[in-house]
Design an enzyme around this catalytic site. Structure first.
Site, PDB file in Angstrom:
ATOM      1  N   ASP A  22     -12.822  12.577  -2.091  1.00 41.02           N
ATOM      2  CA  ASP A  22     -11.958  11.730  -2.911  1.00 41.02           C
ATOM      3  C   ASP A  22     -11.087  12.584  -3.822  1.00 41.02           C
ATOM      4  OD1 ASP A  22     -14.299  12.539  -4.245  1.00 41.02           O
ATOM      5  OD2 ASP A  22     -14.110  10.934  -5.714  1.00 41.02           O
ATOM      6  N   ARG A  54     -13.343  17.267 -10.199  1.00 40.99           N
ATOM      7  CA  ARG A  54     -14.351  16.825 -11.161  1.00 40.99           C
ATOM      8  C   ARG A  54     -15.753  16.892 -10.547  1.00 40.99           C
ATOM      9  NH1 ARG A  54     -11.820  10.835 -11.041  1.00 40.99           N
ATOM     10  NH2 ARG A  54     -13.016   9.925  -9.337  1.00 40.99           N
ATOM     11  N   ASP A  55     -16.720  16.367 -11.260  1.00 40.10           N
ATOM     12  CA  ASP A  55     -18.105  16.427 -10.812  1.00 40.10           C
ATOM     13  C   ASP A  55     -18.401  15.318  -9.793  1.00 40.10           C
ATOM     14  OD1 ASP A  55     -17.856  14.364 -12.617  1.00 40.10           O
ATOM     15  OD2 ASP A  55     -19.692  14.814 -13.724  1.00 40.10           O
ATOM     16  N   GLU A  56     -17.603  15.307  -8.715  1.00 41.92           N
ATOM     17  CA  GLU A  56     -17.737  14.306  -7.660  1.00 41.92           C
ATOM     18  C   GLU A  56     -17.474  14.972  -6.316  1.00 41.92           C
ATOM     19  OE1 GLU A  56     -16.373   9.672  -6.877  1.00 41.92           O
ATOM     20  OE2 GLU A  56     -15.731  10.736  -8.669  1.00 41.92           O
ATOM     21  N   ASP A  78     -12.028   5.797   1.152  1.00 38.16           N
ATOM     22  CA  ASP A  78     -10.823   6.620   1.127  1.00 38.16           C
ATOM     23  C   ASP A  78     -10.467   7.110   2.518  1.00 38.16           C
ATOM     24  OD1 ASP A  78     -12.285   6.648  -1.448  1.00 38.16           O
ATOM     25  OD2 ASP A  78     -10.613   7.855  -2.156  1.00 38.16           O
ATOM     26  N   TRP A  96     -15.624   0.112   2.936  1.00 41.55           N
ATOM     27  CA  TRP A  96     -16.160   1.474   2.848  1.00 41.55           C
ATOM     28  C   TRP A  96     -16.995   1.739   4.118  1.00 41.55           C
ATOM     29  CZ3 TRP A  96     -13.661  -0.457  -1.038  1.00 41.55           C
ATOM     30  CH2 TRP A  96     -13.159   0.378  -2.029  1.00 41.55           C
ATOM     31  N   GLU A 105      -5.050   9.076  -8.454  1.00 44.94           N
ATOM     32  CA  GLU A 105      -6.054   8.027  -8.298  1.00 44.94           C
ATOM     33  C   GLU A 105      -5.553   6.696  -8.848  1.00 44.94           C
ATOM     34  OE1 GLU A 105     -10.856   7.495  -9.147  1.00 44.94           O
ATOM     35  OE2 GLU A 105      -9.718   9.005 -10.253  1.00 44.94           O
ATOM     36  N   HIS A 149      -5.860  12.591  -5.458  1.00 43.01           N
ATOM     37  CA  HIS A 149      -6.647  11.535  -4.839  1.00 43.01           C
ATOM     38  C   HIS A 149      -5.784  10.955  -3.720  1.00 43.01           C
ATOM     39  CE1 HIS A 149     -10.476  10.239  -6.659  1.00 43.01           C
ATOM     40  NE2 HIS A 149     -10.375   9.138  -5.936  1.00 43.01           N
TER      41      HIS A 149
END
Length: 727
Positions: A341, A345-347, A354, A406, A607, A628
């Protein structure tokens, strides 16, 4: 290759530093060929006699490790010497043992993180006399810490160049994974481009910042003349705040460290076991002080999966061209072995929603067949026995409830990859997974022939969302049931291609559509209109598209759709006679629009449409990525409608093609080019006096449609004209 490796790990815990494993070997006879087979529980970088083995960054890649772990094979013949040979392999935590995701854990990932830093390798030597020898990881190898003092996915890398691996500690053999090993399946991740510093400036807070001019994924290479013990410390950011200061809050918990301790003299270094998402770097510490920083000290290295670029868009509109560039950079930044995605960041997770939103555009921009083949194999591996598909793949979240749009990646992505490249193998690989997804919906719904009672993301980030909600106002059961119908139709089509019996699925589909129409005869939002028309669920699709057009105009010619509706919005408008309105939305520069971020200096897809608001403030710090890719899916409308290059279900992979351009007078020209399995397609239109001139090249038989008139042609280049009043 049927490889049954011996796994080794440090006999003693090394703590944060990355382990360096090594051994040496000599041989008396002349070698004609040497091959290294290798994998790790973590990410590795191998060096033979001081030279890097291969170009794979972040090897062995990211798979659903508990079921699939890739290994690689390298020809190392040219790296050998006639005397003593030394191999060293540095193993960092990587995706395997970093704490992913950043905000929570799950049982199997916790178990993986508790495993040791493992390495398995084998060198196969073939001699001139025809004999051979195998050298494998075993207890003769040694290990120690080395210059990489810390390395994780989110938290970056710390490197001490004065630290030399001593390789003086023992290893131990352990029962590492063997039956889950697979030969490299996906594209390798490689260094792709190098960007120089665009400018250096000092912020109002007095901080020295370097701008590379492009938001990207990769790392920074350092070139410096320093003294032993000097430090280079950097921080990373995507944007500056409204006052022009360095901004990192949207990285959330990701530390993204870059800390290098120098040796004496001229030196070059970059991290090798992690990656960053950034446009800007802040100089926190530098040899001789901040005043000694020069642009030539730093180069940004772009890293992504090694896909071939196949699609190209350009126009007479500079802002539209920037949007096209942003879409490409968004894909490059997030196609790093899995379709993430965001990269900063912490992802950085492989969100299924997506991926399905963007898959068609992805396969136009790049040859992404191999990339998706590997990721979809992980999707099938992580799919539960009842057909459940996780929100992310690899499925680190283990959410108890699947979400519509999803989980539907299980059906949508294989079908779109098949249409793009014409290879039935992707359908063969995924067909059972596709069917299981339909079975899951059928068995878990609370209303027969609809999907109700679930927990979903809805129209995520829809602009018509109620206050305080991330979800748009569209009915979640409506969205889920619409995708239930759509995915079922795709499985029927896939089964037909594979000559499977789809009679039961066909009956199911008819019942879903009939029940849907009875349950939802009217539509209340833009997204509901979009789905009902695009998935052919409305009794009167033309009336539904007309209603959508009225809704768009009534709110000031603005979109109000989110993740679910936006990818199909322009398609529905143009499919039902509102192409002018689709162009209005595409060319709109005010918020919300695709071009609004361009007015704010965006170099990737955001995003949120208003990630930076009109007054320069931020949408939020909690969930505000500036790289994103999902909304970049609009490119498939530009390829397929504006330029008119349409894939055909009866001729997948562009074995035959329809070219039906739709020009707009606000542009002087537009060009789309596409390299397909059957050759190069080009569609170009331009103003010429009071006419449109179309220059079209096709490598196969094609139908070229100009002003509604179809011209059936053979492979070749063609020129057509039409009156601008008719276009």
């Amino acid at each position: 290759m049927n490889w049954n490796p011996t796994w080794i790990c440090p006999a003693n815990d090394l703590g944060d530093p990355a382990a360096v494993f090594g051994t040496s070997f000599v041989f008396e006879k002349k070698i004609t060929h040497a091959n290294l087979t290798i994998t790790a529980m973590g990410v590795y970088e191998a060096r033979l006699n001081g030279r890097r083995v291969g170009q794979f960054v972040m090897a062995p890649g990211w798979t659903s490790y508990h079921k699939r772990l890739q290994y690689q094979e390298y020809d190392i013949t040219d790296l050998l010497t006639n005397g003593k040979n030394e191999i060293e392999v540095t193993v960092g935590k990587g995706w395997y043992r970093s704490p992913l995701p950043g905000w929570l854990g799950c049982a199997y990932q916790d178990e993986l993180r508790s495993r040791p830093c493992g390495l398995a390798a084998q060198i196969a030597l073939t001699f001139e006399d025809g004999s051979s020898k195998i050298l494998s990881t075993d207890e003769s190898w040694k290990v120690s810490d080395g210059p990489v003092r810390f390395s994780e996915i989110y938290d970056g890398e710390i490197y001490d160049s004065a630290k030399t691996p001593l390789l003086d500690q023992p290893v131990t053999i352990f029962d590492g994974p063997t039956d889950t090993l697979i030969l490299q399946q996906g594209e390798e991740v490689c260094e792709q481009e190098r960007l120089a510093v665009k400018k250096v400036f000092v912020t109002p807070n007095g901080e020295t910042v370097l701008d590379f001019g492009q938001n990207m994924t990769g790392y920074v290479e350092l070139f410096v003349n320093a003294k032993a013990g000097d430090c280079v410390d950097l921080s990373f950011a995507e944007v500056m705040d409204k006052e022009g200061n360095f901004y990192t809050e949207n990285y959330r918990g990701a530390k993204a460290q870059y800390h290098y301790i120098c040796s004496d003299g001229v030196q070059t270094w970059h991290p090798s076991l992690t990656f960053y998402g950034f446009r800007y770097i802040r100089i926190n510490d530098f040899p001789g002080g901040i005043d000694c920083v020069k642009p030539e000290n730093f180069t940004a290295i772009v890293v992504h999966s090694n896909m071939k670029r196949t699609g190209f868009l350009s126009s007479s509109n500079a802002m539209l061209n920037q949007l096209f560039s942003n879409i490409i950079w968004g894909q490059k930044g997030n196609f790093l072995d899995v379709p993430t995605d965001c990269p900063q960041r912490d992802e950085r997770l492989g969100w299924t929603g997506d991926a399905q939103v963007f898959v068609r555009t992805a396969c136009l921009n790049y040859d992404a067949e191999k990339f998706f083949t590997k990721w979809l194999a992980d999707l099938a591996s992580d799919q539960h026995d009842d057909g459940y598909v996780g929100h992310v793949i690899p499925d680190l979240l283990q959410n108890p409830h699947a979400s519509s749009a999803w989980g539907d990646a299980a059906a949508i992505c294989p079908w779109q990859v098949y249409l793009a490249f014409g290879n039935k193998q992707i359908l063969k690989n995924q067909y059972q997974s596709m069917k299981k997804w339909i079975d899951y919906i059928t068995s878990t719904t609370t209303t027969k022939y609809l999907w109700t009672g679930g927990t979903h993301y809805g129209d995520w980030l829809g602009l018509d969302a109620p206050s305080g909600s991330y979800k748009g106002s569209s009915n979640e059961d409506f969205i889920a049931s619409a995708f239930y119908a759509y995915s079922t139709s795709l499985v029927i089509q896939a089964g037909t291609v594979l000559r499977e019996d789809v009679s039961e699925l066909s009956t199911l589909y008819e019942n879903i559509v009939n029940t849907f129409q009875k349950t939802w005869p009217t539509y209340n939002t833009q997204t509901e209109c979009v789905l009902a028309a695009h998935f052919k669920l409305a009794k009167d699709c033309q009336a539904t598209a007309d209603q959508l057009a009225d809704m768009v105009r009534a709110c000031g010619t603005k979109l109000q759709t989110g993740f679910v509706g936006t990818p199909y919005l322009l398609h529905v408008l143009s499919d039902y006679g509102h192409t002018d309105l689709a162009w209005d939305l595409l060319l709109r520069t005010k918020y919300p629009s695709w071009l609004y971020p361009v007015t704010k200096g965006a170099t990737t897809i955001w995003e949120h449409w208003d990630g930076i608001m009109e007054d320069g403030s931020f949408w939020s710090k909690d969930m505000n990525s500036y790289n994103h890719y999902a909304y970049g899916s609009v490119a498939d409308w530009v390829y397929g409608v504006a330029a008119g290059i349409l894939p055909r279900k009866d001729a997948p992979g562009y074995a035959n093609v329809t070219i039906a351009p739709h020009p707009d007078k606000r542009l002087d020209w537009l060009r789309a080019e596409l390299d397909t399995r059957h050759g190069h397609i080009s569609s170009f239109w331009t103003k010429e006096d009071d006419s449109w001139r179309y220059e079209i090249t096709v490598p196969v038989e094609a139908d070229i449609v100009i002003d509604g008139v179809c011209h059936s042609v053979r492979a070749g280049s063609y020129c057509f004209y039409s009156d601008q009043k008719n276009a």
